[in-house]
Design an enzyme around this catalytic site. Structure first.
Site, short mmCIF file in Angstrom:
data_model
loop_
_atom_site.label_atom_id
_atom_site.label_comp_id
_atom_site.label_asym_id
_atom_site.label_seq_id
_atom_site.Cartn_x
_atom_site.Cartn_y
_atom_site.Cartn_z
N ASN A 42 -23.75 13.45 16.04
CA ASN A 42 -24.89 12.99 15.23
C ASN A 42 -24.48 13.54 13.73
O ASN A 42 -23.91 14.45 13.54
CB ASN A 42 -26.25 13.58 15.76
CG ASN A 42 -26.18 15.02 15.98
OD1 ASN A 42 -25.37 15.77 16.15
ND2 ASN A 42 -27.40 15.64 15.82
N ILE A 43 -24.85 12.67 12.63
CA ILE A 43 -24.67 12.75 11.31
C ILE A 43 -25.97 12.67 10.51
O ILE A 43 -26.51 11.53 10.37
CB ILE A 43 -23.71 11.91 11.01
CG1 ILE A 43 -22.48 12.02 11.67
CG2 ILE A 43 -23.28 12.33 9.27
CD1 ILE A 43 -21.45 10.99 11.47
N GLU A 44 -26.64 13.77 10.26
CA GLU A 44 -27.82 13.58 9.66
C GLU A 44 -27.99 13.45 8.18
O GLU A 44 -26.86 13.22 7.67
CB GLU A 44 -28.64 15.11 9.89
CG GLU A 44 -28.81 15.08 11.44
CD GLU A 44 -29.66 16.42 11.79
OE1 GLU A 44 -29.83 17.07 10.86
OE2 GLU A 44 -29.93 16.33 12.96
N CYS A 53 -27.16 8.90 15.65
CA CYS A 53 -27.13 9.68 16.74
C CYS A 53 -25.48 9.68 17.42
O CYS A 53 -24.78 8.83 16.80
CB CYS A 53 -27.78 9.14 18.04
SG CYS A 53 -29.58 8.99 17.99
N GLU A 55 -24.20 9.19 20.34
CA GLU A 55 -23.80 7.95 21.11
C GLU A 55 -23.54 6.65 20.21
O GLU A 55 -22.40 6.26 20.56
CB GLU A 55 -25.01 7.76 22.20
CG GLU A 55 -25.28 8.70 23.11
CD GLU A 55 -26.41 9.79 22.28
OE1 GLU A 55 -26.42 10.01 21.19
OE2 GLU A 55 -27.41 10.33 23.13
N CYS A 90 -31.36 8.62 23.33
CA CYS A 90 -32.82 8.11 22.65
C CYS A 90 -32.73 6.60 23.02
O CYS A 90 -31.83 6.26 23.40
CB CYS A 90 -32.75 8.47 21.16
SG CYS A 90 -31.76 7.24 20.13
N CYS A 93 -30.03 4.25 21.21
CA CYS A 93 -28.87 4.57 21.81
C CYS A 93 -28.69 3.45 23.14
O CYS A 93 -27.90 3.03 23.53
CB CYS A 93 -28.74 5.82 22.06
SG CYS A 93 -28.20 6.54 20.23
N1 THU Z 1 -29.75 12.54 18.63
C1 THU Z 1 -28.55 12.23 19.18
O1 THU Z 1 -27.49 12.53 18.49
N2 THU Z 1 -28.58 11.50 20.34
C2 THU Z 1 -29.84 11.29 20.80
O2 THU Z 1 -29.62 10.39 21.84
C3 THU Z 1 -31.08 12.17 20.45
C4 THU Z 1 -31.02 12.43 19.13
C5 THU Z 1 -29.76 13.47 17.38
C6 THU Z 1 -30.49 12.76 16.29
C7 THU Z 1 -30.90 14.10 15.48
O3 THU Z 1 -29.72 14.43 14.36
C8 THU Z 1 -30.97 15.12 16.22
O4 THU Z 1 -30.42 14.68 17.60
C9 THU Z 1 -32.47 15.42 16.37
O5 THU Z 1 -33.45 14.38 16.84
#
Ligand code: THU
Length: 142
Positions: A42-44, A53, A55, A90, A93
């Site tokens: 994940n890259i915010e 996300c 995935e 999520c 994804c």
């Molecule tokens: N996140 C994922 O990388 N994959 C998911 O399927 C659920 C959420 C990440 C997004 C965000 O950076 C962090 O988790 C919190 O929601």
């Protein structure tokens, strides 16, 4: 399928996560039908909604490289520190998986450690999902 290798790759991918806002780190490792592995994290983003996300970052890397057939994905996600919980994918994804994967065949591994993990089908996590076949089909979905 070498599921241990895939699980280790998801745990390793998690160490690449960029998570200054949630501090929730996710790694994913996507295996093609031919056995290639693509990792994602994940890259915010400071504007929040551009966050991607783990995935999807794995899928988009693989699809960019020309891959279209996928066997499995392993996902390792938890608050930063040791990976100590299961993180289900999520809904967005799951829908991306539905685009490229057979819901009955595609395996999803939720990973806590190399010894602790659970396995699901995409169909179990996204029942009656909408996918490319629905655009072609004339009859009602089952
Ligand atoms: N996140 C994922 O990388 N994959 C998911 O399927 C659920 C959420 C990440 C997004 C965000 O950076 C962090 O988790 C919190 O929601």
């Amino acid at each position: 399928m070498d599921e241990k290798k895939l699980i280790e790759a998801a745990l390793e991918a998690r160490t690449h996560a960029y998570t200054p806002y949630s501090h929730f780190q996710v790694g994913a490792a996507l295996m093609t039908k031919s056995g290639n592995i693509y990792q994602g994290c994940n890259i915010e983003n400071a504007a929040y909604s551009p966050t991607v996300c783990a995935e999807r970052s794995a899928f988009f890397k693989a699809v960019y490289e020309g891959e279209r057939g996928f066997a499995a994905i392993a996902i390792a996600g938890s608050p930063e520190g040791e990976c100590n919980a299961y993180a289900p994918p999520c809904g967005v994804c799951r829908q991306v998986m539905m685009e490229f994967c057979d819901p009955k065949e595609f395996r999803i591994f939720l990973v806590k450690s190399s010894e602790e993990y659970q396995e699901f089908s995409l169909e179990a996590l996204l029942p009656m999902g909408f996918g490319p076949v629905n655009l072609d089909r004339q009859e009602k979905p089952e």
